[in-house]
Design a protein around this motif. Sequence first.
Motif, short mmCIF file in Angstrom:
data_model
loop_
_atom_site.label_atom_id
_atom_site.label_comp_id
_atom_site.label_asym_id
_atom_site.label_seq_id
_atom_site.Cartn_x
_atom_site.Cartn_y
_atom_site.Cartn_z
N CYS A 1 -1.95 -14.44 11.66
CA CYS A 1 -2.07 -13.18 10.12
C CYS A 1 -2.21 -14.93 9.27
O CYS A 1 -3.22 -14.66 7.92
N LEU A 2 -1.33 -16.05 8.71
CA LEU A 2 -1.57 -17.35 8.14
C LEU A 2 -2.87 -17.53 8.44
O LEU A 2 -3.42 -18.52 7.55
N LEU A 3 -2.53 -18.09 9.32
CA LEU A 3 -3.89 -18.66 9.72
C LEU A 3 -5.21 -18.23 9.51
O LEU A 3 -6.63 -18.63 8.88
N SER A 4 -5.22 -17.08 9.71
CA SER A 4 -6.65 -16.35 9.54
C SER A 4 -7.04 -16.57 7.72
O SER A 4 -7.94 -16.24 6.96
N SER A 5 -6.06 -15.49 7.06
CA SER A 5 -6.15 -15.70 5.78
C SER A 5 -6.95 -16.59 5.34
O SER A 5 -7.00 -17.26 4.10
N ILE A 6 -6.05 -18.46 5.26
CA ILE A 6 -6.29 -19.46 5.39
C ILE A 6 -8.34 -20.09 5.29
O ILE A 6 -8.85 -20.23 4.55
N ALA A 7 -8.60 -19.44 6.76
CA ALA A 7 -9.88 -18.89 7.21
C ALA A 7 -10.85 -18.20 6.31
O ALA A 7 -11.87 -18.76 6.01
N ALA B 1 -12.52 -13.40 0.08
CA ALA B 1 -11.64 -12.49 -0.24
C ALA B 1 -10.55 -12.22 0.13
O ALA B 1 -9.72 -11.28 -0.21
N VAL B 2 -11.67 -10.37 -0.11
CA VAL B 2 -11.31 -9.82 0.84
C VAL B 2 -9.95 -9.25 2.62
O VAL B 2 -9.29 -9.11 2.43
N GLU B 3 -10.81 -9.86 2.94
CA GLU B 3 -10.64 -10.37 4.13
C GLU B 3 -9.03 -10.93 4.22
O GLU B 3 -8.38 -10.64 5.28
N GLY B 4 -9.43 -12.29 3.58
CA GLY B 4 -8.01 -13.14 3.04
C GLY B 4 -6.89 -12.36 2.46
O GLY B 4 -6.13 -12.30 3.16
N LEU B 5 -7.52 -11.64 1.74
CA LEU B 5 -6.21 -10.62 1.31
C LEU B 5 -5.27 -9.62 2.31
O LEU B 5 -4.52 -9.51 2.73
N VAL B 6 -6.80 -8.75 3.20
CA VAL B 6 -5.96 -8.36 4.32
C VAL B 6 -4.86 -8.91 5.23
O VAL B 6 -3.55 -8.16 5.52
N ALA B 7 -5.63 -10.06 5.36
CA ALA B 7 -4.92 -10.92 6.56
C ALA B 7 -3.47 -11.16 5.95
O ALA B 7 -2.34 -11.21 6.69
N LEU B 8 -3.32 -11.54 4.68
CA LEU B 8 -1.96 -11.95 4.51
C LEU B 8 -1.03 -10.47 3.73
O LEU B 8 -0.04 -10.66 4.15
N ALA B 9 -1.67 -9.26 3.69
CA ALA B 9 -0.93 -8.34 3.97
C ALA B 9 0.05 -7.95 4.97
O ALA B 9 0.92 -7.34 4.67
N LEU B 10 -1.04 -8.53 5.50
CA LEU B 10 -0.22 -8.32 7.53
C LEU B 10 1.26 -9.24 7.51
O LEU B 10 1.43 -8.36 7.99
#
Length: 212
Positions: free
Chosen positions: A149-155, A162-171
């Motif tokens: 999730c951390l790697l995905s949010s950075i990518a 930004a929306v996908e990044g926030l979702v990944a970060l929220a997980l």
Amino acid sequence: MAKPSEFYVGVIDLFAILLPGAIATAILAPRVGHLVLGPLVAVPTTEAGNWAAFLTCSYFLGHLIFLAGSYLDRFYDLLRRRLNPYGNESAYQCATRIRNSLVDASETKALNTFQWARAVLIAKCPAAAEDVHRLEADSKFFRSLLVVCLLSSIAFFLGARAVEGLVALALVPPSFARYYERRLKSTTQAYIHLIAMHRLGGLAPQAKPDDE
């Protein structure tokens, strides 16, 4: 024929390494895959080649994710000691007393209480060891998922998504919460099985030969 304990070790490898690696590969490959396929590795031209490349990358990346996730164990230990879930008559302390009564003082330095309890369960009660292995597989999956999730949010953020990044970060917080809960339960369950075996007479100090 494979033994049940060997099967669950495979399950741990699947959930902790291959599955998180596959998730990370599926998310990161469209963004950074061109840096690997082409300059370093020939681009597959068949469907079988694509699957082989995907599984190879998933397995390799899964090991790197597992290594990165292992550093979270230190944070887990600090948090566990801070929350102090073990009381004076806890399963952990009971199991520690049993271990200390069955092994020499010099041997207690070789392995901690959980490692000793798990080794005893594998040797004496494989069914109980399988129960602990299932919980370990869960905890290691969510530990690796946290890193994914951390790697995905950075990518996603670097790709202006930004929306996908926030979702990944929220997980990340729920993944850590589940990892913490599963790991704590796996150790506690190992101690409970050990205590039950001891009370039922499954563990007893070895008789020492009389001095001549």
